[in-house]
Design a protein around this motif. Structure first.
Motif, PDB file in Angstrom:
ATOM      1  N   VAL A   1       2.596  -5.436  -7.188  1.00 35.11           N
ATOM      2  CA  VAL A   1       2.729  -5.847  -5.777  1.00 35.11           C
ATOM      3  C   VAL A   1       2.482  -7.227  -5.824  1.00 35.11           C
ATOM      4  O   VAL A   1       3.257  -8.094  -5.009  1.00 35.11           O
ATOM      5  CB  VAL A   1       1.786  -5.061  -4.950  1.00 35.11           C
TER       6      VAL A   1
ATOM      7  N   GLY B   1      -4.404  -1.755  -2.116  1.00 37.88           N
ATOM      8  CA  GLY B   1      -3.815  -1.683  -0.418  1.00 37.88           C
ATOM      9  C   GLY B   1      -4.952  -1.049   0.131  1.00 37.88           C
ATOM     10  O   GLY B   1      -6.211  -0.623  -0.212  1.00 37.88           O
TER      11      GLY B   1
ATOM     12  N   ALA C   1       0.961  -1.224   0.141  1.00 35.25           N
ATOM     13  CA  ALA C   1       0.050  -0.029  -0.213  1.00 35.25           C
ATOM     14  C   ALA C   1       0.786   1.069   0.014  1.00 35.25           C
ATOM     15  O   ALA C   1       0.703   2.399  -0.728  1.00 35.25           O
ATOM     16  CB  ALA C   1      -0.902   0.198   1.091  1.00 35.25           C
TER      17      ALA C   1
ATOM     18  N   PHE D   1      -7.227  -3.764  -6.450  1.00 33.19           N
ATOM     19  CA  PHE D   1      -6.676  -3.672  -5.105  1.00 33.19           C
ATOM     20  C   PHE D   1      -5.450  -2.879  -5.274  1.00 33.19           C
ATOM     21  O   PHE D   1      -4.449  -3.618  -6.074  1.00 33.19           O
ATOM     22  CB  PHE D   1      -6.605  -5.290  -4.618  1.00 33.19           C
TER      23      PHE D   1
ATOM     24  N   GLU E   1      -6.416  -9.629  -6.000  1.00 30.95           N
ATOM     25  CA  GLU E   1      -7.506  -9.811  -4.923  1.00 30.95           C
ATOM     26  C   GLU E   1      -8.860  -9.989  -5.983  1.00 30.95           C
ATOM     27  O   GLU E   1     -10.006 -10.281  -5.592  1.00 30.95           O
ATOM     28  CB  GLU E   1      -7.512  -8.682  -4.158  1.00 30.95           C
TER      29      GLU E   1
ATOM     30  N   LYS F   1       5.053  -7.553  -1.944  1.00 31.31           N
ATOM     31  CA  LYS F   1       4.801  -8.945  -1.413  1.00 31.31           C
ATOM     32  C   LYS F   1       6.315  -9.916  -1.539  1.00 31.31           C
ATOM     33  O   LYS F   1       6.959 -10.090  -0.769  1.00 31.31           O
ATOM     34  CB  LYS F   1       3.744  -9.527  -2.390  1.00 31.31           C
TER      35      LYS F   1
HETATM   36  C1  LIG Z   1      -1.296  -6.968  -1.482  1.00 29.25           C
HETATM   37  C2  LIG Z   1      -1.326  -5.723  -2.741  1.00 29.25           C
HETATM   38  C3  LIG Z   1      -1.183  -4.607  -2.424  1.00 29.25           C
HETATM   39  C4  LIG Z   1      -1.101  -4.126  -0.910  1.00 29.25           C
HETATM   40  O1  LIG Z   1       0.054  -4.498  -0.204  1.00 29.25           O
HETATM   41  P1  LIG Z   1       0.135  -4.409   1.545  1.00 29.25           P
HETATM   42  O2  LIG Z   1       1.544  -4.720   1.625  1.00 29.25           O
HETATM   43  O3  LIG Z   1      -0.780  -5.311   1.959  1.00 29.25           O
HETATM   44  O4  LIG Z   1      -0.042  -3.043   1.863  1.00 29.25           O
HETATM   45  C5  LIG Z   1      -1.516  -3.517  -3.256  1.00 29.25           C
HETATM   46  N1  LIG Z   1      -1.423  -3.859  -4.657  1.00 29.25           N
HETATM   47  C6  LIG Z   1      -1.670  -5.067  -4.946  1.00 29.25           C
HETATM   48  C7  LIG Z   1      -1.828  -5.610  -6.285  1.00 29.25           C
HETATM   49  C8  LIG Z   1      -1.570  -6.260  -3.874  1.00 29.25           C
HETATM   50  O5  LIG Z   1      -1.924  -7.364  -4.242  1.00 29.25           O
END
Ligand SMILES: *Cc1c(COP(=O)(O)O)cnc(C)c1O
Length: 388
Positions: A215, A130, A96, A128, A185, A242
């Motif tokens: 991410v 964050g 995020a 998604f 997500e 991640k």
């Molecule tokens: C998991 C995720 C985020 C957010 O990551 P966090 O470490 O939980 O803040 C942002 N973008 C995508 C595509 C994600 O899968």
């Protein structure tokens, strides 16, 4: 009674240790872990090389602050830049934070060009990016934003796959388009290569920036280091997190020269971002990921896994509707109830996690073996066969 704030539907199960693709629960059971902390543990649990790297660094230096030059950080940034489109990298602690920084950099670029009103970011509905206050309004999913108004302004939206809607939503105030190369997500929805190429062309034509949120799908998960490499395009800004720390919290934003020109000392920062201990994890992950054949193997195993899952789908078409994904970022879109399906997999010692659109995600470590994939397939087939 738990004193943890009630923000998750947590399973009752807990684990005492992990090794590679497996987790061992506190009540003595062994599970095949195809969650891996949601695409985080790219080298599996308790990877020996990662352990050694972190141990070594932990005895020397953990944290200093970005007011000093951090050699381990310089090294990781250089290695990422060498292998990717990026000219510069800045480190954060989570996904995020990385996506928020990406938004800041896009705005700041046009500000520095004397176009401060060109500050809106165009995103996909129900994506998604964050859970921070800006990231939820960028993502624009009902459940994520409910109760959190006032709305953070500066985001416009279009629907996944709606090319006309996308073009219509671009205005003179649009600074950037930000999308996940593969929506994680949101249900493992892959943006096809021709669309990514089209997105790049559109951004060039409109003179706006392209932010690809990798991410979840980045750091080898798709079978290439970045998922956008399949489309042979170069984005302007890429937030990652991640997988990059192999289980240690690291976020980062990659930018090209053009975007970097908008930033100067004092415009962004992070207390923890890129500390020596985190960087020892990031550098260790890079050591392994850029070994010859590693990514090819992810791609090969991913193709195998997906083709075998499709065979199961064809055998049980009333259970599985569609197999989605690329590399080892895989989703089973179901006809049947995902919660029940995930529970049945768990009852058979396979851990998986949900995504939107009634999808069950399969996220093995990137160094998963073929026999571990076969074990997973056996359990999935058994659950399909007996599903009522
Ligand atoms: C998991 C995720 C985020 C957010 O990551 P966090 O470490 O939980 O803040 C942002 N973008 C995508 C595509 C994600 O899968």
């Amino acid at each position: 009674m738990s004193k943890i704030l009630n923000t998750y539907n947590r399973k009752k199960i807990s684990f005492s240790k992990g090794k590679g693709s497996f987790l061992y629960s506190t009540n003595g059971k062994k599970y095949l872990d195809f969650v891996q902390g949601i695409a985080v543990n790219c080298l599996g649990h308790a990877n020996d090389y990662l352990i050694r790297s972190i141990n070594k660094q932990s005895k020397k230096l953990w944290h200093v602050s970005n007011v000093f030059t951090i050699p381990e950080q310089e090294r990781l940034a250089k290695r990422i830049a060498q292998k990717t489109f990026a000219d510069y990298v800045t480190f954060q602690n989570s996904g995020a934070e990385a996506t928020e920084a990406a938004i800041k950099f896009a705005r700041r670029y046009f500000y520095s060009k004397g176009q401060p009103r060109k500050n809106r970011v165009l995103c996909i509905n129900n994506s998604f990016h964050g859970r921070t206050i800006a990231a939820i309004f960028a993502s624009n999913s009902k459940t994520a934003i409910e109760g959190f108004k006032p709305k953070v302004d500066g985001f416009d939206h279009f629907n996944f796959g709606d090319h006309k809607g996308l073009e219509r939503a671009i205005t003179s105030r649009t600074a950037a388009i930000m999308v996940e190369t593969i929506m994680g997500e949101g249900g493992i929805k892959v943006i096809p290569d021709f669309c990514l190429k089209g997105l790049r062309k559109l951004c060039n034509k409109k003179k706006i920036l392209l932010i690809l949120d990798e991410v979840q799908c980045g750091i080898g998960r798709s079978g290439k280091f970045f998922a956008f490499e399949y489309a042979k395009i170069k984005p302007d800004i890429v937030p990652i997190a991640k997988g990059i720390g192999g289980g240690f919290p690291i976020g980062a934003v990659l930018v090209n020269k053009k975007v970097a020109s908008g930033m100067k000392p004092g415009t962004h920062g992070s207390t923890f971002g890129g500390n020596p201990l985190a960087m020892s994890a990031g550098n260790a992950v890079m050591d392994i990921m850029f070994k010859k054949g590693f990514l090819n193997n992810v791609s090969k195993n991913g193709k195998y896994f997906i083709s075998q899952l499709n065979k199961i789908k064809n055998k049980y078409p009333k259970v599985i509707k569609e197999v989605r994904g690329k590399g080892l970022l895989i989703g089973l879109c179901l006809h049947v109830n995902q919660v029940k399906f995930i529970q049945k997999l768990l009852d058979n010692n396979l851990l998986t996690v949900r995504a939107a659109e009634n999808v069950v995600r399969l996220l093995p470590p990137l160094n998963v073996t073929k026999s571990e994939i076969n074990l997973g397939l056996k359990i999935i087939e058994k659950v399909c066969k007996n599903f009522k």
